[in-house]
Design a protein around this motif. Structure first.
Motif, PDB file in Angstrom:
ATOM      1  N   VAL A  69       5.773  -2.055   9.086  1.00 26.28           N
ATOM      2  CA  VAL A  69       5.391  -0.764   9.669  1.00 26.28           C
ATOM      3  C   VAL A  69       4.409  -0.939  10.827  1.00 26.28           C
ATOM      4  O   VAL A  69       4.456  -0.211  11.817  1.00 26.28           O
ATOM      5  N   GLU A  70       3.539  -1.982  10.745  1.00 25.62           N
ATOM      6  CA  GLU A  70       2.552  -2.146  11.801  1.00 25.62           C
ATOM      7  C   GLU A  70       3.171  -2.637  13.111  1.00 25.62           C
ATOM      8  O   GLU A  70       2.561  -2.531  14.162  1.00 25.62           O
ATOM      9  N   ASN A  71       4.391  -3.160  13.048  1.00 27.30           N
ATOM     10  CA  ASN A  71       5.034  -3.627  14.289  1.00 27.30           C
ATOM     11  C   ASN A  71       6.088  -2.665  14.799  1.00 27.30           C
ATOM     12  O   ASN A  71       6.732  -2.915  15.822  1.00 27.30           O
ATOM     13  N   SER A  88       1.212 -13.206  11.203  1.00 28.23           N
ATOM     14  CA  SER A  88       1.792 -11.921  10.803  1.00 28.23           C
ATOM     15  C   SER A  88       1.422 -10.825  11.784  1.00 28.23           C
ATOM     16  O   SER A  88       1.791  -9.674  11.605  1.00 28.23           O
ATOM     17  N   GLY A  89       0.683 -11.186  12.819  1.00 28.84           N
ATOM     18  CA  GLY A  89       0.004 -10.197  13.642  1.00 28.84           C
ATOM     19  C   GLY A  89       0.819  -9.129  14.322  1.00 28.84           C
ATOM     20  O   GLY A  89       0.498  -7.969  14.250  1.00 28.84           O
ATOM     21  N   GLY A  90       1.921  -9.492  14.971  1.00 24.53           N
ATOM     22  CA  GLY A  90       2.608  -8.501  15.780  1.00 24.53           C
ATOM     23  C   GLY A  90       1.744  -8.126  16.962  1.00 24.53           C
ATOM     24  O   GLY A  90       0.892  -8.908  17.396  1.00 24.53           O
ATOM     25  N   ASP A  91       1.937  -6.936  17.475  1.00 27.91           N
ATOM     26  CA  ASP A  91       1.175  -6.512  18.641  1.00 27.91           C
ATOM     27  C   ASP A  91      -0.052  -5.732  18.186  1.00 27.91           C
ATOM     28  O   ASP A  91       0.013  -4.544  17.904  1.00 27.91           O
ATOM     29  N   ILE A 123       6.263   0.409  16.167  1.00 30.99           N
ATOM     30  CA  ILE A 123       6.187   1.033  17.495  1.00 30.99           C
ATOM     31  C   ILE A 123       6.348  -0.019  18.588  1.00 30.99           C
ATOM     32  O   ILE A 123       7.105   0.164  19.545  1.00 30.99           O
ATOM     33  N   ALA A 124       5.641  -1.137  18.408  1.00 30.99           N
ATOM     34  CA  ALA A 124       5.706  -2.187  19.430  1.00 30.99           C
ATOM     35  C   ALA A 124       7.139  -2.669  19.619  1.00 30.99           C
ATOM     36  O   ALA A 124       7.610  -2.831  20.745  1.00 30.99           O
ATOM     37  N   ASP A 125       7.860  -2.873  18.502  1.00 28.68           N
ATOM     38  CA  ASP A 125       9.240  -3.340  18.593  1.00 28.68           C
ATOM     39  C   ASP A 125      10.133  -2.291  19.248  1.00 28.68           C
ATOM     40  O   ASP A 125      10.999  -2.605  20.060  1.00 28.68           O
ATOM     41  N   MET A 156       0.835  -1.208   0.000  1.00 30.20           N
ATOM     42  CA  MET A 156       0.000   0.000   0.000  1.00 30.20           C
ATOM     43  C   MET A 156       0.868   1.257   0.000  1.00 30.20           C
ATOM     44  O   MET A 156       0.655   2.194  -0.748  1.00 30.20           O
ATOM     45  N   PHE A 157       1.921   1.288   0.830  1.00 29.22           N
ATOM     46  CA  PHE A 157       2.710   2.500   0.955  1.00 29.22           C
ATOM     47  C   PHE A 157       3.534   2.746  -0.307  1.00 29.22           C
ATOM     48  O   PHE A 157       3.677   3.855  -0.740  1.00 29.22           O
ATOM     49  N   SER A 171      -4.073  -2.965   7.917  1.00 25.53           N
ATOM     50  CA  SER A 171      -2.958  -2.256   8.531  1.00 25.53           C
ATOM     51  C   SER A 171      -3.221  -2.010  10.010  1.00 25.53           C
ATOM     52  O   SER A 171      -2.294  -1.834  10.788  1.00 25.53           O
ATOM     53  N   GLN A 172      -4.477  -1.995  10.414  1.00 24.21           N
ATOM     54  CA  GLN A 172      -4.783  -1.785  11.826  1.00 24.21           C
ATOM     55  C   GLN A 172      -4.850  -3.097  12.609  1.00 24.21           C
ATOM     56  O   GLN A 172      -5.020  -3.080  13.818  1.00 24.21           O
ATOM     57  N   ARG A 231      -1.282  -2.678  20.216  1.00 23.68           N
ATOM     58  CA  ARG A 231      -0.433  -1.503  20.002  1.00 23.68           C
ATOM     59  C   ARG A 231      -0.784  -0.830  18.686  1.00 23.68           C
ATOM     60  O   ARG A 231      -0.821   0.384  18.574  1.00 23.68           O
ATOM     61  N   ARG A 232      -1.066  -1.651  17.673  1.00 22.80           N
ATOM     62  CA  ARG A 232      -1.427  -1.083  16.375  1.00 22.80           C
ATOM     63  C   ARG A 232      -2.702  -0.265  16.480  1.00 22.80           C
ATOM     64  O   ARG A 232      -2.855   0.776  15.871  1.00 22.80           O
TER      65      ARG A 232
END
Lengths: 508, 308
Positions: A392-394, B25-28, A396-398, A1-2, B269-270, B31-32
């Motif tokens: 990109v979605e991870n 693929s989720g991650g946190d 901040i968490a990382d 998308m980006f 993306s969310q 947080r998202r």
């Protein structure tokens, strides 16, 4: 998308340059003479339930439906709103609010001290990203129907600022248990959401609240806010005149916006730069050395980065506090000049003549050029950056886990105490290694417990200390751009990404 | 009937695969949803509230249980009912995807047949256009269309959607450009397919026989050749229709249309799993139904298919 967005932006720029057509007359734009106002925003609101609310780019949706206890004017002054008066006790641990007695909600209920108490408590225990703003409140009492007293264990100099934003939003009691609370706001605000005409996540249609207590402040009868996150679509909205005010996604097409006869209104709220997080050197010993952190600051060609990355739209800075803060000191913005030789000397003095390696995360979606330029400039003085590409979605968490000792990141510049809680204090979100030192801790205490004059003086001292100690390597303040058509004017906020709805006016 | 059962099984399998993929693929996710401001404590609270701290299996069975009773849950982001959100947005996407498919079907039959029957320069022009239609990305076409028709001429809307129920002309103004942008690549491929099939059919013995009986070319093409050439073309069209659901993602972004493509981008993306799962199911059902309809149409066109 980006990547698609970047390509699309590039393509549209190329096309526009080729077809040097003026397109100046936006004939079908809706008139803004007291009639209707159409805006675009870059982020859709989360739940309409204020215990899950946010602010910043999502503020107009909440501001339309609800009132806040206090109001933040465009120049950052706290003013009365639902509360006509606020005052602290002697040791700043009790905040007393006096409420208006003429406020009704769209369901017919009225504003009471009990309702305010319930809203604040719900926010405190809710899942708004800003829930922690009210964490320090230990008790709320309501001596009478128009008085609310907030008790805290220790002073919170940012509390009144917070009450002008999402924590200060008040919803009607009928929403507390309503099934549709997430999508159907019941507030006392200037506008009423037309849920039938709206599409959650994309289009929000409002009509003026006929019973609004502050009707004089409301200029427009109808308000529509469309969510447009795509830079190309935002530009097309401007060029086709399908809105009166457009929050621009980035600064890539300001010339096109102006050549369409629109005005670009700007403010600066984000500071972009490197967060040097592992200041104790627990994972990267070199970063624990102030000389290495200073070397990084000397290695950065800020003016060059601003031109290359933002087309010059912004202001070079070397401090994290915003220009609107009393702690801001213009002279600090040239504390480190671009001096690669000096950087090499400092590295040698610190015992790293052979070079330093720093591991940082990268998210190409946030702009691949940024990472490349940072890497080049640091490589020039002998600092090797090893990037790990993070989705990109991870990101901040990382970063906050914390997985990385340093990172490029644009951060919001809030009013002083809020900023301190966001990126400086040992418990701050963006201080994931919980680093602190005695000087900073002492200054924080003095700011927290001091009167206004002390707060300002000590915050200035803190700001200077952080620059000298190179806690960060800031590059520049990024320009936020809001385009308005010929019929509309807006006053930009010095403290929020999106202007207040009350600051839109028809052009005379 | 057997097809229907296998379709249902397929949707079921897809849901399980999609659900596990989302978590891999989720991650946190909390947080998202909450962004940069939230403290770790708030993130932990949100994680618990969403049930993300439970096992993948129990999360999936919970979701499946509700989904089977028709409850797809609420968006983790906006709190809107997923069914309501899809109900609002599906008409937008179907407007442009069905519109683009119909337009593509009509135009490509006309130019495909024309190219095959006339040959010569008509054929060459059609072939060049086909290659161009393939080569030019849809979003570029969309951008060019917006610049010319919406901004310079002001004939159509550059952004946004107007429901048919609110205003028929407004609806037409808001969907015309997206439909054009979407249909171009489809026209290119289907026209090429039809051209080939018609040329093939025209060379068959039965056509020669029909010609020798003195039937006019037009009648032969419409009555007999198209029926034979229709099968492969229909198959291509079906594949393209499904592909268009993907193409809609880009076109909806450029035109700021509140369709399911736009929803897919933001929900993914969310990490908005209930919405993504709703989208997966709806898309899977559309694909299965489309294939079913195409099978039936094939059977109608070609009796040989019915036996298999």
């Amino acid at each position: 998308m980006f990547r698609y967005k970047a390509t699309a932006a590039l393509a549209v720029t190329a096309l526009l340059t080729l077809s040097a057509c003026g397109g100046g007359s936006s004939s079908d734009s809706s008139s803004a003479d007291g009639g209707s106002l159409t805006l675009t925003a870059v982020a859709a609101p989360t739940s309409m339930d204020v215990s899950k609310a946010e602010w910043g780019n999502r503020s107009p949706f909440y501001q339309a439906s609800y009132d806040t206890l206090l109001y933040m004017s465009a120049d950052g002054e706290v003013e009365p709103w639902l509360a006509t008066d606020y005052s602290y006790n002697d040791d700043n641990t009790e905040l007393t609010l006096t409420l208006r007695d003429d406020v009704t909600f769209t369901d017919g209920s009225t504003l009471t001290a009990k309702l305010v108490k319930e809203n604040l408590e719900r926010f405190q225990s809710g899942t708004s990203p800003d829930a922690s703003y009210l964490a320090g409140i230990t008790g709320i009492s309501t001596p009478d129907d128009t008085t609310v007293v907030l008790k805290m264990a220790e002073p919170n100099p940012a509390l009144v600022d917070y009450l002008t934003r999402d924590p200060g939003l008040i919803e009607a009691a009928s929403m507390f248990k309503a099934d549709d609370a997430d999508t159907n706001p019941v507030g006392s605000g200037p506008y009423v959401l037309d849920t039938k005409a709206s599409v959650t996540g994309t289009t929000y249609v409002y009509t003026a609240n006929p019973d609004y207590w502050n009707a004089d402040a409301v200029t427009y009868d109808d308000l529509t806010i469309n969510v447009i996150t795509d830079a190309t679509a935002a530009l097309n909205t401007v060029r086709s005149g399908e809105a009166n005010g457009v929050k621009l996604v980035n600064n890539d097409s300001l010339d096109e916006v102006q050549s369409a006869g629109w005005t670009v209104n700007a403010n600066e709220l984000d500071v972009a730069g490197l967060l040097l997080l592992d200041r104790a050197g627990s994972q990267n010993k070199a970063l624990g050395d102030v000389k290495v952190r200073q070397a990084i600051n000397y290695a950065i060609d800020r003016a060059g980065l601003l031109t290359a990355l933002q087309d010059g739209n912004g202001t070079v800075t070397e401090q994290m506090f915003p220009a609107s803060s009393a702690a801001y000191d213009e002279s600090l913005d040239s504390y480190y000049s671009y001096d690669p030789e000096k950087a090499k000397e400092l590295l040698a003095e610190a015992g790293y003549a052979d070079g330093v390696t720093i591991e940082m995360p990268s998210a190409s979606a946030l702009g691949a050029t940024t990472y490349t330029l940072i890497k080049q400039e640091l490589a020039d003085v002998g600092i090797t950056v090893k990037y790990t590409e993070v989705p990109v979605e991870n990101f901040i968490a990382d970063l906050l886990a914390p997985k990385y000792v340093a990172s490029y990141m644009p951060l919001e510049q809030n009013p002083d105490w809020q900023l301190i809680q966001f990126m400086i204090s040992p418990t701050a979100v963006f201080n994931p290694y919980h680093y602190s030192d005695d000087t900073v801790n002492k200054l924080l205490k003095e700011i927290q417990y001091g009167d206004t004059a002390t707060q300002e003086a000590k915050a200035a001292e803190l700001n200077k200390y952080l620059v000298e100690q190179a806690w960060f390597a800031p590059f520049y303040r990024v320009q936020g751009s809001f385009a308005t058509d010929a019929n509309t004017t807006v006053t930009m906020s010095t403290t929020n990404a999106y202007p207040s709805l009350f600051d839109f006016q028809p052009a005379s | 009937m057997r097809r229907l059962v296998s379709g249902v099984v397929l949707v079921f399998v897809i849901s399980a695969v999609a659900f596990s993929l989302l978590y891999v693929s989720g991650g946190d996710i909390a947080r998202r949803i909450l962004g940069v401001n939230a403290t770790q404590a708030t993130v932990a609270q949100k994680t618990h509230e969403l049930g993300l701290d439970r096992s993948l299996f129990s999360q999936y069975t919970d979701w499946l249980g509700s989904a089977l009773s028709g409850d797809f849950g609420r968006s983790w982001f906006s709190g809107q009912l997923v069914s309501e959100s899809l109900g609002q947005r599906l008409p937008v996407t179907l407007s442009i995807v069905v519109g683009a498919t119909l337009l593509a079907a009509i135009v490509s039959v006309v130019i495909g047949v024309l190219a095959a029957v006339r040959g010569g320069w008509v054929d060459r022009v059609v072939q060049v256009i086909s290659v161009l239609g393939f080569a030019v990305p849809g979003f570029l076409v969309a951008l060019a269309l917006v610049l010319f028709f919406a901004i310079d001429l002001g004939w159509f809307r550059a952004t946004g959607y107007i429901a048919f129920a609110d205003s028929a002309s407004g609806w037409l103004q808001s969907v015309t450009l997206p439909v054009l942008a979407l249909s171009l690549a489809v026209i290119a491929s289907v026209a090429a397919q039809i051209r080939g099939a018609v040329i093939d059919a025209l060379a068959r013995d039965y056509v020669r026989t029909l010609r020798s009986r003195g039937l006019p070319t037009g009648r032969i093409v419409v009555r007999h050749v198209l029926r034979n050439a229709g099968g492969p073309a229909l198959a291509v069209l079906a594949v393209q229709f499904v592909g268009l659901l993907g193409g809609a993602v880009i076109v909806e972004q450029v035109f700021a249309l509140p369709g399911i493509g736009q929803l897919a981008v933001s929900a993914t993306s969310q990490g908005d799993i209930p919405v993504v799962m709703g989208l997966v199911i709806v898309t899977a059902v559309i694909v299965v139904v489309t294939n079913l309809v195409i099978d039936l149409a094939q059977a109608y066109l070609n009796p040989k298919v019915r036996l298999s």
